[in-house]
Design a protein around this motif. Structure first.
Motif, PDB file in Angstrom:
ATOM      1  N   LYS A  64       0.646  -1.378  -0.120  1.00 13.41           N
ATOM      2  CA  LYS A  64       0.414  -0.099   0.209  1.00 13.41           C
ATOM      3  C   LYS A  64       0.953   0.891   0.408  1.00 13.41           C
ATOM      4  O   LYS A  64       0.700   1.989  -1.268  1.00 13.41           O
ATOM      5  CB  LYS A  64      -0.995   0.027   1.082  1.00 13.41           C
ATOM      6  CG  LYS A  64      -1.728  -0.956   1.637  1.00 13.41           C
ATOM      7  CD  LYS A  64      -2.881  -1.420   2.495  1.00 13.41           C
ATOM      8  CE  LYS A  64      -4.077  -1.998   2.610  1.00 13.41           C
ATOM      9  NZ  LYS A  64      -3.850  -2.036   4.238  1.00 13.41           N
ATOM     10  N   GLU A  67       2.680   1.137  -3.613  1.00 12.19           N
ATOM     11  CA  GLU A  67       1.444   2.314  -4.897  1.00 12.19           C
ATOM     12  C   GLU A  67       1.390   3.317  -4.338  1.00 12.19           C
ATOM     13  O   GLU A  67       1.080   4.016  -5.348  1.00 12.19           O
ATOM     14  CB  GLU A  67       0.209   1.134  -4.191  1.00 12.19           C
ATOM     15  CG  GLU A  67      -1.344   1.750  -5.032  1.00 12.19           C
ATOM     16  CD  GLU A  67      -2.299   0.919  -4.644  1.00 12.19           C
ATOM     17  OE1 GLU A  67      -3.465   0.918  -4.990  1.00 12.19           O
ATOM     18  OE2 GLU A  67      -1.645  -0.459  -3.637  1.00 12.19           O
ATOM     19  N   ASP A  73      -0.626   1.443  -9.548  1.00  7.10           N
ATOM     20  CA  ASP A  73      -1.321  -0.406  -8.928  1.00  7.10           C
ATOM     21  C   ASP A  73      -0.664  -1.043  -9.317  1.00  7.10           C
ATOM     22  O   ASP A  73      -0.448  -2.445  -9.408  1.00  7.10           O
ATOM     23  CB  ASP A  73      -2.515  -0.242  -8.552  1.00  7.10           C
ATOM     24  CG  ASP A  73      -3.020  -0.344  -9.534  1.00  7.10           C
ATOM     25  OD1 ASP A  73      -3.430  -0.042 -10.623  1.00  7.10           O
ATOM     26  OD2 ASP A  73      -4.526  -0.637  -9.473  1.00  7.10           O
ATOM     27  N   THR A  75       2.568  -2.355 -11.068  1.00  3.18           N
ATOM     28  CA  THR A  75       4.011  -3.043 -10.432  1.00  3.18           C
ATOM     29  C   THR A  75       5.196  -2.632 -11.602  1.00  3.18           C
ATOM     30  O   THR A  75       6.564  -2.662 -11.526  1.00  3.18           O
ATOM     31  CB  THR A  75       4.718  -4.159  -9.665  1.00  3.18           C
ATOM     32  OG1 THR A  75       4.216  -4.703 -10.627  1.00  3.18           O
ATOM     33  CG2 THR A  75       3.534  -3.792  -8.413  1.00  3.18           C
ATOM     34  N   TRP A  78       7.096   0.825 -10.945  1.00  4.15           N
ATOM     35  CA  TRP A  78       7.840   1.016 -10.193  1.00  4.15           C
ATOM     36  C   TRP A  78       8.730   0.709  -9.991  1.00  4.15           C
ATOM     37  O   TRP A  78       9.765   1.542  -9.335  1.00  4.15           O
ATOM     38  CB  TRP A  78       6.779   0.113  -8.552  1.00  4.15           C
ATOM     39  CG  TRP A  78       5.950   0.162  -8.119  1.00  4.15           C
ATOM     40  CD1 TRP A  78       4.915   0.488  -8.504  1.00  4.15           C
ATOM     41  CD2 TRP A  78       5.218  -0.420  -7.687  1.00  4.15           C
ATOM     42  NE1 TRP A  78       3.683   0.828  -7.766  1.00  4.15           N
ATOM     43  CE2 TRP A  78       4.542  -0.560  -7.011  1.00  4.15           C
ATOM     44  CE3 TRP A  78       6.054  -1.665  -6.656  1.00  4.15           C
ATOM     45  CZ2 TRP A  78       2.829  -0.772  -6.002  1.00  4.15           C
ATOM     46  CZ3 TRP A  78       4.961  -2.475  -5.507  1.00  4.15           C
ATOM     47  CH2 TRP A  78       3.980  -1.611  -4.716  1.00  4.15           C
TER      48      TRP A  78
END
Length: 94
Positions: A64, A67, A73, A75, A78
């Motif tokens: 969380k 995110e 949300d 990945t 990321w």
């Protein structure tokens, strides 16, 4: 003489591996098999950082936070992003 934190070996990032807050760069998010040898597979989500050789197991809180920090949300978004990794002495497991 070794420190007690050096006596417990782990394939995964642990609190003792991150003594101070550090900026890290995400290189991968995926599942790892945490099962012991000769046991049924037990997969958990993990995140890998450029600055550490060991991956960090992701729990629901870490997911969380990541995110929110990365604003996604997904990945895949990321990867190559930076985040501050730190330990919170007020949080205990179990």
């Amino acid at each position: 003489m070794p420190r007690t934190s050096e006596m417990v070996q782990s394939k995964y990032l642990k609190t003792a591996d991150v003594p101070d807050p550090v900026i890290v760069t995400v290189t991968k998010v995926g599942k790892v098999n945490m099962a012991k040898e000769d046991a049924a597979p037990e997969y958990k989500w993990a995140i890998k950082f450029k600055e550490f050789s060991k991956p960090m197991i992701l729990n629901s809180t870490n997911i969380k936070i990541a995110e929110k920090v990365f604003g996604s949300d997904d990945t895949d978004n990321w990867i190559e992003k930076e985040i501050v990794l730190f330990t919170d002495e007020n949080v205990t497991f179990g």
